[in-house]
Write an enzyme that holds these catalytic residues in place. Structure first.
Site, PDB file in Angstrom:
ATOM      1  N   THR A 274      79.433 -23.522  35.832  1.00  0.00           N
ATOM      2  CA  THR A 274      80.235 -24.910  36.109  1.00  0.00           C
ATOM      3  C   THR A 274      80.613 -24.821  37.507  1.00  0.00           C
ATOM      4  O   THR A 274      81.136 -23.636  37.821  1.00  0.00           O
ATOM      5  CB  THR A 274      81.364 -25.412  35.235  1.00  0.00           C
TER       6      THR A 274
ATOM      7  N   ASP B  76      89.722 -22.081  41.441  1.00  0.00           N
ATOM      8  CA  ASP B  76      89.630 -22.144  40.009  1.00  0.00           C
ATOM      9  C   ASP B  76      90.784 -21.417  39.095  1.00  0.00           C
ATOM     10  O   ASP B  76      91.225 -21.956  38.278  1.00  0.00           O
ATOM     11  CB  ASP B  76      88.200 -21.757  39.349  1.00  0.00           C
TER      12      ASP B  76
ATOM     13  N   MET C  78      83.627 -21.482  43.940  1.00  0.00           N
ATOM     14  CA  MET C  78      84.726 -21.257  42.888  1.00  0.00           C
ATOM     15  C   MET C  78      84.159 -21.962  41.532  1.00  0.00           C
ATOM     16  O   MET C  78      83.673 -23.141  41.528  1.00  0.00           O
ATOM     17  CB  MET C  78      85.811 -21.851  43.561  1.00  0.00           C
ATOM     18  N   CYS C  79      84.168 -21.086  40.496  1.00  0.00           N
ATOM     19  CA  CYS C  79      83.371 -21.749  39.402  1.00  0.00           C
ATOM     20  C   CYS C  79      83.684 -20.993  38.136  1.00  0.00           C
ATOM     21  O   CYS C  79      84.593 -20.087  37.805  1.00  0.00           O
ATOM     22  CB  CYS C  79      82.098 -21.515  39.766  1.00  0.00           C
ATOM     23  N   GLY C  80      82.931 -21.432  37.068  1.00  0.00           N
ATOM     24  CA  GLY C  80      83.074 -20.846  35.782  1.00  0.00           C
ATOM     25  C   GLY C  80      81.568 -20.454  35.523  1.00  0.00           C
ATOM     26  O   GLY C  80      80.635 -20.878  35.840  1.00  0.00           O
TER      27      GLY C  80
END
Lengths: 235, 296, 448
Positions: B144, C214, B1-3
């Site tokens: 990220t 997120d 899970m991220c950017g």
């Protein structure tokens, strides 16, 4: 706007979304119909979320997720694009976006009007519960999934699986529909529907520019309302 | 899970500012991934040379290591990472030597132009540590990370290299990566970490080893990788984007005469020059996008 | 010998029923063959599972000193939501009432839950169907659930709530949605949910406007903005991978994490889901606690554990393993009068028996709790039922205190895993405590 309308400016380059929302939440119902101009939104999230006053908020630029979330009464105008879940769960009032919006626009919204100038992404109007959504461009896949009530009007095209598992919401699409979802069917356009569509044009300020006869209506075949073994593959 | 972020420059005048722009994009995605960060930058290079990106423990004596590799090996150090530049013909021999004389050094990437850096910590700190803002290049991708089911380690950080000048970053969660991993291991593709994204990277490498182009390999992944994903893949000449058919994980693209940019959210793009007049859109599900320098 | 006399019959074996194809399994195969639909029911997993019964406390004697019952204080208060919320919830007891919807329960049943919980200084929780006046009016502390369907969701009720619980999943069905059959979509329920009356209502399994931690972080930020950062935000997950799910809830910004084991009930879902997906509560607690400890957030982000909590011993054991509070659902309904043998004749008429009735979704509950039928509903007096719930909560609290005092604790939160041993290897491995009489914790070297 009445004579007592006061104008405020708010720059999100120097102040936080928290400060903006706190100021907007402090407005009391009907006491000051003010105009708020918000600069430098830069895709920030939850701008003008949770408002409950007849205020007008003009946002000059693109906003992030959940702009105008759970709105009541307020008019929120975005001069730019909007991220995920614009006007999610709106109760009343109006949210107007000049540009494109991301997925889940107007998700679960109960009332009010959501007007989108550009295209909407996937899942536009998912689980909508009474809102009127007008999209001047096209909508993405799974739009109006499990839509319960309200109207979704699309001037352009609709993506795959439009209206999958739809309940009683009404869908009007002018362009092509890539595919219909389970239990969603094309329905006859009667006068009452042309009238309803005309009202939506008025809502979006385009009455007279479009012909309701160019639109097709889609809604629930109601075959999933009571489980039957022969429909099992549709679940 | 991220950017995820990506920037592909069309305008040569912006090339000296690639690192600075990418650094700003990465920092804004901190909320989506506070655990670690990484990026790959495609900078200067020569066709007859190879750049190896090495990672080593804190305070490692890279100069001493380079000395052991003989003449003609260039060295540039950035914190825990170093770039070795060597004649292309020496790559296999140098890798062998590294494995023997420096077992605690990992080769995290290789290629004629790609440099790849990743470390645990807040993205802004990681960018500063590696002096990303000073780097120049034609394009770059960054990531990220909010670790889901694998450990918060440098090894688990993205990007994952998939081959010479190729790397991948991922946002989402694959649901069949254990099976894919077993199949890859049988095919001789080694997976180092528990990370599902490394499996995706290994999968693409394997498809390309089997003769598929990168675009075809991405198409193949639609059938073989299950779950939720947005991939951005960097190559020597550009970058590609793919979202899974359900497309729940966010993705925004922007294009101007000067660049093509990718961000998990618009916020990441908000600081780019001329963004207010850019064409901004969301990539379609299950569709492979590619930007190539040759075509640009 | 008389040659006309028959040889004696050979002894015959008794009829043998298959352990694999037992009577219940056979009945399910016949039911499936006849109807073509999976079996839907309420409640949680009914199969035998390792549970808190398999743990024992080590009372004080020589090496530790007990507290005097009824004289020396043993605190039970708990504060939930101390991380970010301006207005955390202060409860007098560490037992809360889990989310149960108006729709699955009648209005009087929701009122009774509010009355009982409020009398004991604890909270109740709404469910998939919105907030009712009965419930808000009678609950001094009310947690408002935020679910994928968002039925009846509105900002006024959010602002009226004392906390918001973002429901990612529940123990009975991690990864699944629900189904409320038409019999319970009464005019009032239909109006609250914006659905046609009498249809089968299908619930989504994912939230409509976010997926993954997120994006949950951004959703939580929105909910905090709407409520001016006042209300605690809980995140509820069904126990499947509680270590990761707890850690990710914390990273997404939760004030409180709720972990619901597979014994946790549901109003209605597929039996195959209830019995085969998720892990037992006992196995979930230590993993969730470990995640909080690894992040340095144990006791800073509070942990509520639910799924099969029945008595004060269960409460004390959950707290000893590291939970801050527990939640009860099924047990609270039983306290109100669910499955009471006094309705046995009616249970028989429905083809079941008191104690086994779980067709809550059909809306014909003889006890008048899991129904929208106007006549059946009248059977539940919310004042009397509320009093019964308060009594039950009081007994559970006294029991937990009794155990805590015996272990020398002046507050129930000072119970520790080291106060526990396990009766079975399974429980020792799951709870990460030694097998009784040994120092052996199975699997400790391997972790989980």
């Amino acid at each position: 706007m009445n004579a007592s309308t006061k104008s405020h400016s708010f720059d999100l380059a120097t102040a936080s979304v928290r400060e903006l929302n706190a100021a907007l939440h402090a407005l009391k119902d009907g006491t000051n119909a003010s105009l708020w101009q918000v600069a430098n939104p830069r895709g920030l999230h939850a701008i003008a979320a949770g408002l409950d006053a007849p205020v007008t908020v003009e946002v000059d630029g693109p906003v992030g997720y959940y702009c105008g979330g759970m709105n009541k009464q307020a008019t929120i105008i975005v001069r730019g694009a909007a991220g995920v879940g614009v006007a999610e769960n709106m109760m009343s009032g109006r949210v107007e976006v000049a540009g494109d919006v991301s997925q889940a626009a107007g998700a679960t919204a109960h009332g009010g009007a959501l007007i989108i100038g550009g295209d909407a992404g996937a899942r536009c109007g998912i689980s909508m519960k009474g809102v009127d959504i007008v999209v001047k461009g096209s909508v993405g896949h799974m739009s109006a999934f499990m839509a319960q009530a309200g109207t979704l009007t699309v001037f352009g095209d609709a993506g795959e699986a439009l209206g999958d598992s739809i309940y009683e919401a009404r869908l009007y699409v002018r362009g092509g529909v890539k595919s219909l979802g389970a239990d969603c069917v094309e329905k006859e356009m009667r006068d009452e529907h042309r009238q309803e569509l005309y009202e939506r044009f008025k809502l979006a300020g385009v009455e007279g520019e479009l012909d309701p006869s160019d639109f097709k209506r889609y809604g629930s075949a109601r075959t999933l309302y009571h489980f039957h073994v022969d429909n099992a593959s549709a679940y | 899970m991220c950017g995820i972020v990506g920037l592909f420059l069309k305008d040569k005048a912006l090339e000296p500012k690639l690192g600075e722009l990418l650094s700003g994009m990465l920092e804004i995605m901190t909320d989506r991934g506070p655990d670690s960060a990484g990026f790959a930058v495609y900078g200067a290079g020569a066709p007859d040379e190879v750049k190896l990106t090495l990672r080593a423990p804190e305070g490692y004596d890279f100069a001493g290591l380079a000395a052991k590799l003989g003449d003609g090996v260039g060295l540039s150090e950035r914190a825990t990472h170093a770039i070795l530049t060597l004649p292309a013909g020496r790559e296999a021999e140098v890798r062998d030597t590294l494995a023997k004389v420096a077992p605690d050094v990992t080769v995290v990437g290789a290629g004629s132009r790609m440099e790849l850096y990743k470390e645990v910590g807040l993205p802004s700190d990681v960018a500063v540590r590696f002096k990303l803002a000073e780097m120049s290049g034609t394009h770059g991708i960054g990531h990220t990370r909010m670790a889901t089911e694998s450990a918060v380690t440098t090894n688990g950080a993205h990007p994952f290299s998939t081959g010479a000048d190729q790397c991948l970053v991922h946002n989402g969660s694959l649901s069949n990566h254990r099976t894919v991993r077993r199949n890859l291991e049988r095919a001789g593709v080694a997976i180092q970490t528990d990370n599902d994204s490394e499996v995706a990277a290994g999968y693409l490498s394997w498809r390309m080893r089997e003769g598929r182009s990168l675009g075809e390999a991405l198409e193949d992944s639609l059938g073989d990788l299950d779950g939720f994903y947005t991939f951005v893949v960097g190559t020597e000449s550009g970058f590609g984007v793919l979202r899974d058919p359900i497309a729940c994980k966010p993705a925004v693209m922007a294009e101007t005469d000067q660049y093509v940019a990718f961000g998990s959210e618009y916020r990441a793009l908000a600081g780019l020059p001329g963004i207010e007049n850019a064409k901004v859109w969301e990539p379609e599900p299950a569709k492979v996008y590619f930007w190539d320098r040759a075509a640009a | 010998m008389n040659e006309h006399v028959k040889a004696p019959a050979a002894p015959r074996t008794l009829p043998r029923e298959s352990a694999t194809f037992d009577a219940y399994t056979l009945s399910e195969i016949r039911r499936a063959a006849a109807t073509g639909i999976y079996d839907i029911r309420g409640a949680g997993a009914k199969r035998k599972l390792p549970h808190f019964d398999d743990l024992l406390f080590l009372g004080a004697s020589m090496s530790r000193y007990p507290l005097e019952g009824y004289r020396e204080r043993c605190g039970t208060d708990v504060v939930l939501g101390t991380r970010f919320a301006k207005k955390p919830i202060e409860l007098k007891i560490p037992i809360t009432i889990a989310g149960m919807s108006f729709g699955s329960l009648s209005g009087p049943a929701k009122e009774a839950l509010g009355r009982g919980a409020s009398a004991m200084g604890t909270s109740t929780t709404t469910g998939d169907g919105g907030m009712t006046q009965e419930e808000r009016g009678h609950s001094t502390k009310l947690v408002y659930q935020y679910l994928p369907s968002r039925y009846g969701m509105n900002p006024d009720d959010i602002r009226k709530a004392d906390a918001i619980e973002v429901v990612v999943g529940q123990g009975a069905k991690p990864g699944g949605g629900g189904m409320l059959l038409g019999q319970k979509i009464s005019p009032r329920v239909a109006k609250m949910r914006t659905l046609p009356e009498g249809i089968d209502q299908r619930s989504a399994c994912r939230h409509p406007d976010w997926t993954g931690p997120d994006d949950l972080e951004i959703k939580i930020e929105e909910l905090r903005e709407i409520t001016d950062w006042e209300k605690p935000i809980y995140v509820k997950v069904g126990a499947a991978r509680p270590y990761y799910d707890t850690a990710l809830s914390v990273k997404a910004g939760a004030d409180v994490v709720v972990v619901d084991g597979m014994q946790g009930g549901t109003a209605a879902t597929q039996e195959v889901f209830i019995e085969n997906v998720g892990i037992p509560t006992l196995a979930a607690v230590r993993q969730a606690v470990k995640a909080l400890q690894d992040l340095g957030m144990h006791r800073k982000v509070q942990l509520i554990v639910s799924g099969g909590i029945r008595n004060g011993a269960d409460v004390a054991k959950a707290l000893a393993l590291g939970a801050d509070a527990v939640a009860i659902g099924t047990a609270a309904l039983v306290a109100l009068g669910d499955n009471d043998p006094k309705w046995e004749a009616e249970y028989q008429a429905l083809g079941t028996t008191a104690g086994a009735y779980d067709d809550w979704h059909e809306g014909r509950d003889p006890a008048g709790i899991t129904t929208q039928d106007a006549e059946l509903m009248k059977r539940l007096d919310p004042e009397i039922a509320g009093r019964r719930l308060a009594n039950y909560l009081s007994v559970m609290t006294l029991e937990a205190q009794t155990i805590a005092r015996a272990c020398g604790k002046s507050h129930v939160h000072n119970l520790e895993p080291e106060d526990l041993v396990a009766l079975t290897i399974e429980a020792a491995a799951m709870a990460n405590v030694p097998l009784a009489g040994t120092t052996w914790i199975p699997g400790q070297s391997g972790g989980f």
